[in-house]
Design a protein around this motif. Structure first.
Motif, PDB file in Angstrom:
ATOM      1  N   ALA A 154       0.879  -1.172   0.073  1.00 18.18           N
ATOM      2  CA  ALA A 154       0.025   0.099   0.086  1.00 18.18           C
ATOM      3  C   ALA A 154       0.926   1.337  -0.074  1.00 18.18           C
ATOM      4  O   ALA A 154       0.478   2.112  -0.629  1.00 18.18           O
ATOM      5  CB  ALA A 154      -0.843  -0.067   1.080  1.00 18.18           C
ATOM      6  N   LEU A 155       1.931   1.163   0.476  1.00 18.88           N
ATOM      7  CA  LEU A 155       2.879   2.348   0.533  1.00 18.88           C
ATOM      8  C   LEU A 155       3.651   2.625  -0.378  1.00 18.88           C
ATOM      9  O   LEU A 155       3.929   3.716  -0.882  1.00 18.88           O
ATOM     10  CB  LEU A 155       3.711   2.653   1.953  1.00 18.88           C
ATOM     11  CG  LEU A 155       3.373   2.235   3.141  1.00 18.88           C
ATOM     12  CD1 LEU A 155       4.264   2.233   4.484  1.00 18.88           C
ATOM     13  CD2 LEU A 155       2.421   3.343   3.598  1.00 18.88           C
ATOM     14  N   ALA A 156       3.856   1.508  -1.073  1.00 23.79           N
ATOM     15  CA  ALA A 156       4.471   1.674  -2.265  1.00 23.79           C
ATOM     16  C   ALA A 156       3.753   2.451  -3.504  1.00 23.79           C
ATOM     17  O   ALA A 156       3.920   3.408  -4.188  1.00 23.79           O
ATOM     18  CB  ALA A 156       4.898   0.163  -3.209  1.00 23.79           C
ATOM     19  N   VAL A 157       2.288   1.929  -3.494  1.00 26.80           N
ATOM     20  CA  VAL A 157       1.462   2.708  -4.504  1.00 26.80           C
ATOM     21  C   VAL A 157       1.099   3.901  -4.007  1.00 26.80           C
ATOM     22  O   VAL A 157       1.230   5.007  -4.611  1.00 26.80           O
ATOM     23  CB  VAL A 157       0.250   2.103  -4.446  1.00 26.80           C
ATOM     24  CG1 VAL A 157      -0.995   2.741  -5.002  1.00 26.80           C
ATOM     25  CG2 VAL A 157       0.438   0.492  -4.854  1.00 26.80           C
ATOM     26  N   ALA A 158       1.003   4.414  -2.606  1.00 28.83           N
ATOM     27  CA  ALA A 158       0.566   5.698  -1.931  1.00 28.83           C
ATOM     28  C   ALA A 158       1.676   6.544  -2.207  1.00 28.83           C
ATOM     29  O   ALA A 158       1.619   7.962  -2.274  1.00 28.83           O
ATOM     30  CB  ALA A 158      -0.147   5.398  -0.683  1.00 28.83           C
ATOM     31  N   HIS A 159       2.856   6.134  -1.625  1.00 25.01           N
ATOM     32  CA  HIS A 159       3.944   7.061  -1.257  1.00 25.01           C
ATOM     33  C   HIS A 159       5.354   6.929  -2.069  1.00 25.01           C
ATOM     34  O   HIS A 159       6.252   7.177  -1.713  1.00 25.01           O
ATOM     35  CB  HIS A 159       4.191   7.080   0.229  1.00 25.01           C
ATOM     36  CG  HIS A 159       3.077   7.231   1.117  1.00 25.01           C
ATOM     37  ND1 HIS A 159       2.294   8.570   0.984  1.00 25.01           N
ATOM     38  CD2 HIS A 159       2.343   6.647   1.796  1.00 25.01           C
ATOM     39  CE1 HIS A 159       1.339   8.369   1.856  1.00 25.01           C
ATOM     40  NE2 HIS A 159       1.390   7.483   2.414  1.00 25.01           N
ATOM     41  N   GLY A 160       5.118   5.959  -2.926  1.00 19.49           N
ATOM     42  CA  GLY A 160       6.435   5.548  -3.532  1.00 19.49           C
ATOM     43  C   GLY A 160       7.523   4.731  -3.095  1.00 19.49           C
ATOM     44  O   GLY A 160       8.733   4.924  -3.252  1.00 19.49           O
ATOM     45  N   LEU A 161       7.010   4.128  -2.091  1.00 18.00           N
ATOM     46  CA  LEU A 161       8.106   3.237  -0.954  1.00 18.00           C
ATOM     47  C   LEU A 161       8.659   2.062  -2.117  1.00 18.00           C
ATOM     48  O   LEU A 161       7.903   1.630  -2.809  1.00 18.00           O
ATOM     49  CB  LEU A 161       7.489   2.450  -0.032  1.00 18.00           C
ATOM     50  CG  LEU A 161       8.317   1.677   1.055  1.00 18.00           C
ATOM     51  CD1 LEU A 161       9.547   2.263   1.452  1.00 18.00           C
ATOM     52  CD2 LEU A 161       7.479   0.866   1.890  1.00 18.00           C
ATOM     53  N   GLY A 162      10.073   2.146  -2.172  1.00 14.50           N
ATOM     54  CA  GLY A 162      10.477   0.938  -2.942  1.00 14.50           C
ATOM     55  C   GLY A 162      10.982  -0.195  -1.728  1.00 14.50           C
ATOM     56  O   GLY A 162      11.826   0.437  -0.977  1.00 14.50           O
ATOM     57  N   PHE A 163      10.512  -1.389  -2.066  1.00 13.53           N
ATOM     58  CA  PHE A 163      10.917  -2.347  -0.928  1.00 13.53           C
ATOM     59  C   PHE A 163      11.308  -3.606  -1.500  1.00 13.53           C
ATOM     60  O   PHE A 163      10.864  -4.126  -2.668  1.00 13.53           O
ATOM     61  CB  PHE A 163       9.941  -2.584   0.098  1.00 13.53           C
ATOM     62  CG  PHE A 163       8.660  -3.127  -0.543  1.00 13.53           C
ATOM     63  CD1 PHE A 163       8.318  -4.517  -0.573  1.00 13.53           C
ATOM     64  CD2 PHE A 163       7.406  -2.446  -0.784  1.00 13.53           C
ATOM     65  CE1 PHE A 163       7.274  -5.118  -1.228  1.00 13.53           C
ATOM     66  CE2 PHE A 163       6.309  -3.081  -1.449  1.00 13.53           C
ATOM     67  CZ  PHE A 163       6.390  -4.428  -1.439  1.00 13.53           C
ATOM     68  N   ALA A 164      12.043  -4.411  -0.627  1.00 12.84           N
ATOM     69  CA  ALA A 164      12.449  -5.886  -1.098  1.00 12.84           C
ATOM     70  C   ALA A 164      11.660  -6.654   0.111  1.00 12.84           C
ATOM     71  O   ALA A 164      12.100  -6.354   1.367  1.00 12.84           O
ATOM     72  CB  ALA A 164      13.761  -6.174  -1.308  1.00 12.84           C
ATOM     73  N   VAL A 165      11.072  -7.540   0.120  1.00 17.48           N
ATOM     74  CA  VAL A 165      10.673  -8.492   1.000  1.00 17.48           C
ATOM     75  C   VAL A 165      11.404  -9.828   0.725  1.00 17.48           C
ATOM     76  O   VAL A 165      11.491 -10.515  -0.130  1.00 17.48           O
ATOM     77  CB  VAL A 165       9.157  -8.807   0.940  1.00 17.48           C
ATOM     78  CG1 VAL A 165       8.556  -9.903   1.548  1.00 17.48           C
ATOM     79  CG2 VAL A 165       8.393  -7.812   1.679  1.00 17.48           C
ATOM     80  N   PHE A 166      12.006 -10.357   1.801  1.00 20.83           N
ATOM     81  CA  PHE A 166      12.693 -11.835   1.743  1.00 20.83           C
ATOM     82  C   PHE A 166      11.743 -12.741   2.563  1.00 20.83           C
ATOM     83  O   PHE A 166      11.974 -12.383   3.858  1.00 20.83           O
ATOM     84  CB  PHE A 166      14.261 -11.579   2.328  1.00 20.83           C
ATOM     85  CG  PHE A 166      14.912 -10.936   1.252  1.00 20.83           C
ATOM     86  CD1 PHE A 166      15.161 -11.388   0.153  1.00 20.83           C
ATOM     87  CD2 PHE A 166      15.389  -9.591   1.352  1.00 20.83           C
ATOM     88  CE1 PHE A 166      16.294 -10.909  -0.910  1.00 20.83           C
ATOM     89  CE2 PHE A 166      15.943  -8.844   0.431  1.00 20.83           C
ATOM     90  CZ  PHE A 166      16.457  -9.565  -0.801  1.00 20.83           C
ATOM     91  N   ARG A 167      11.604 -13.867   2.118  1.00 21.07           N
ATOM     92  CA  ARG A 167      10.640 -14.758   3.102  1.00 21.07           C
ATOM     93  C   ARG A 167      11.631 -15.823   3.279  1.00 21.07           C
ATOM     94  O   ARG A 167      12.011 -16.710   2.253  1.00 21.07           O
ATOM     95  CB  ARG A 167       9.666 -15.355   2.200  1.00 21.07           C
ATOM     96  CG  ARG A 167       8.514 -14.162   2.030  1.00 21.07           C
ATOM     97  CD  ARG A 167       7.542 -14.628   1.279  1.00 21.07           C
ATOM     98  NE  ARG A 167       6.536 -13.531   0.864  1.00 21.07           N
ATOM     99  CZ  ARG A 167       5.909 -13.254  -0.366  1.00 21.07           C
ATOM    100  NH1 ARG A 167       5.962 -14.192  -1.338  1.00 21.07           N
ATOM    101  NH2 ARG A 167       5.110 -12.375  -0.598  1.00 21.07           N
ATOM    102  N   TYR A 168      12.280 -15.875   4.394  1.00 23.33           N
ATOM    103  CA  TYR A 168      13.444 -16.927   4.946  1.00 23.33           C
ATOM    104  C   TYR A 168      12.533 -18.214   5.071  1.00 23.33           C
ATOM    105  O   TYR A 168      11.557 -18.344   5.665  1.00 23.33           O
ATOM    106  CB  TYR A 168      14.282 -16.397   6.178  1.00 23.33           C
ATOM    107  CG  TYR A 168      14.670 -15.203   6.213  1.00 23.33           C
ATOM    108  CD1 TYR A 168      14.955 -14.576   5.325  1.00 23.33           C
ATOM    109  CD2 TYR A 168      14.513 -14.493   7.676  1.00 23.33           C
ATOM    110  CE1 TYR A 168      15.177 -12.961   5.448  1.00 23.33           C
ATOM    111  CE2 TYR A 168      14.905 -13.114   7.805  1.00 23.33           C
ATOM    112  CZ  TYR A 168      15.401 -12.373   6.497  1.00 23.33           C
ATOM    113  OH  TYR A 168      15.828 -11.136   6.734  1.00 23.33           O
TER     114      TYR A 168
END
Ligand code: UFG
Length: 330
Positions: A154-168
């Motif tokens: 949601a933050l990527a869409v609304a505020h341009g957050l760039g993120f990587a999620v790592f599922r260990y």
């Protein structure tokens, strides 16, 4: 890059901090030391003793240290505890993460790396697990991580957050130079517990369940060295700069091992017989978890350097042998 490592005194955060330094970046650690260890933080690394939910402190750190990227490892991680104490888990893992992200948005820090888990998948029907399969957590721990993943989108869409999620999948092992390792209290994870039994520090290793639909009846897990996990995080640094970037990666070797195979590997390595007690299944344990980590391999050029379970266990063995009581501080 100036990298804020939230939870950098914990098991995975402390290993990641050292890999950040090795890659030529500048880590800054924020940790409330509720389960982390001050000695685990690499010498010379700026350290802030405080909570990720303390927005005034986080704001101060982001500004003073000119932070470019935030990495977040400061979660509660015990499945059984999350079932017994869900409020504690939602507060720490979701509410405080939201506070951290809010402060980041306010301070215009828009790159984030999130420590997630295979527990977001629940009990998938197909193996190995790809990132696209249905997310159906079967406990509050996994649900809190999935909630955070959804907040990030949601933050990527609304505020341009760039993120990587790592599922260990199953993080394990210790630094190859023996300087840092795994020290949870209480320790619930398989490899440290088997090693502790081999060292005579615990009377017996309980094997939880021998009637699973697996070749030897015990659970299969995909064990991945903590330094291999850490290297994937750093490989993502220059992939999350475009505003709105959303990346999700499984991290595992793709080669599962059973509980009995882990015990056998520790016995072989240590030349000691591990006393075993067969016990009922542990609630919430899926029979098998195995990662398809093709995405991380192709998108990040990442691959695990520890390719045999023996090489992983050897690093853990060295740490536990040299630190039978773990870190000096609790
Ligand atoms: N096990 C034993 N005896 C022990 C400890 C573990 O038999 O003393 C067994 C467990 O039942 C399981 C396997 O060893 O079959 C691995 O257990 P761990 O506790 O080491 O790891 P988990 O697979 O339970 O946990 C991992 C992560 C969690 C994550 C979970 C998702 O550590 O953070 O996968 O299922 F939530």
């Amino acid at each position: 890059m100036n990298v804020l490592v939230v939870g950098g005194a914990g098991y995975i955060g402390s290993h990641c901090t050292r890999q950040i330094i090795a890659a030529g970046h500048h880590p800054v650690v924020l940790d409330n030391l509720s389960s982390g260890h001050r000695e685990a933080v690499a010498i010379g690394t700026p350290f802030y003793h405080g909570d990720l939910g303390d927005q005034a402190l986080v704001r101060q750190v982001l500004r003073r240290e000119k932070i470019d990227i935030v990495m977040h490892f400061a979660a509660f991680i015990e499945v059984a505890e999350s079932v017994a104490m869900p409020i504690r888990y939602y507060k720490n893992n979701v509410v405080k993460t939201l506070a951290l992200l809010e402060t980041m948005m306010e301070e215009d820090v828009r790159k984030f790396i999130f420590s997630s888990t295979a527990a977001v998948y629940g009990m998938p029907e197909t193996m190995p697990i790809t990132e696209g399969v249905k997310k159906a957590p079967i406990n509050p721990y996994g649900q809190t991580k999935l909630d955070c993943e959804n907040i990030l989108s949601a933050l990527a869409v609304a505020h341009g957050l760039g993120f990587a999620v790592f599922r260990y999948f199953n993080a394990c092992g210790a630094a190859t130079d023996g300087a840092i390792g795994e020290d949870h209290a209480p320790e619930t994870h398989l490899i440290p517990n088997v090693i502790r039994s081999a060292l005579g520090l615990a009377p017996v290793i309980k094997v939880f369940g021998t009637d699973y639909p697996t070749p030897d009846g015990t659970c299969l897990r995909d064990y991945i060295h903590v330094d291999d996990l850490s290297r994937a995080h750093i490989a993502a640094f220059d992939r999350i700069g475009t505003p709105g970037t959303q990346l999700h990666f499984n991290l595992g070797t793709g080669h599962p091992h059973s509980v009995m195979e882990i015990i056998g590997a520790v016995e072989k390595l240590s030349s000691k017989k591990v006393p075993v007690e067969f016990a009922p299944r542990r609630a919430g344990d899926p029979p098998e978890l195995c990662a398809d980590a093709t995405c991380a391999r192709t998108a990040l050029g990442w691959k695990p350097l520890f390719t045999s379970i023996e090489s992983i266990i050897e690093t853990a063995w060295r740490w536990h042998s040299a630190h039978p009581s773990g870190y000096a501080t609790r």
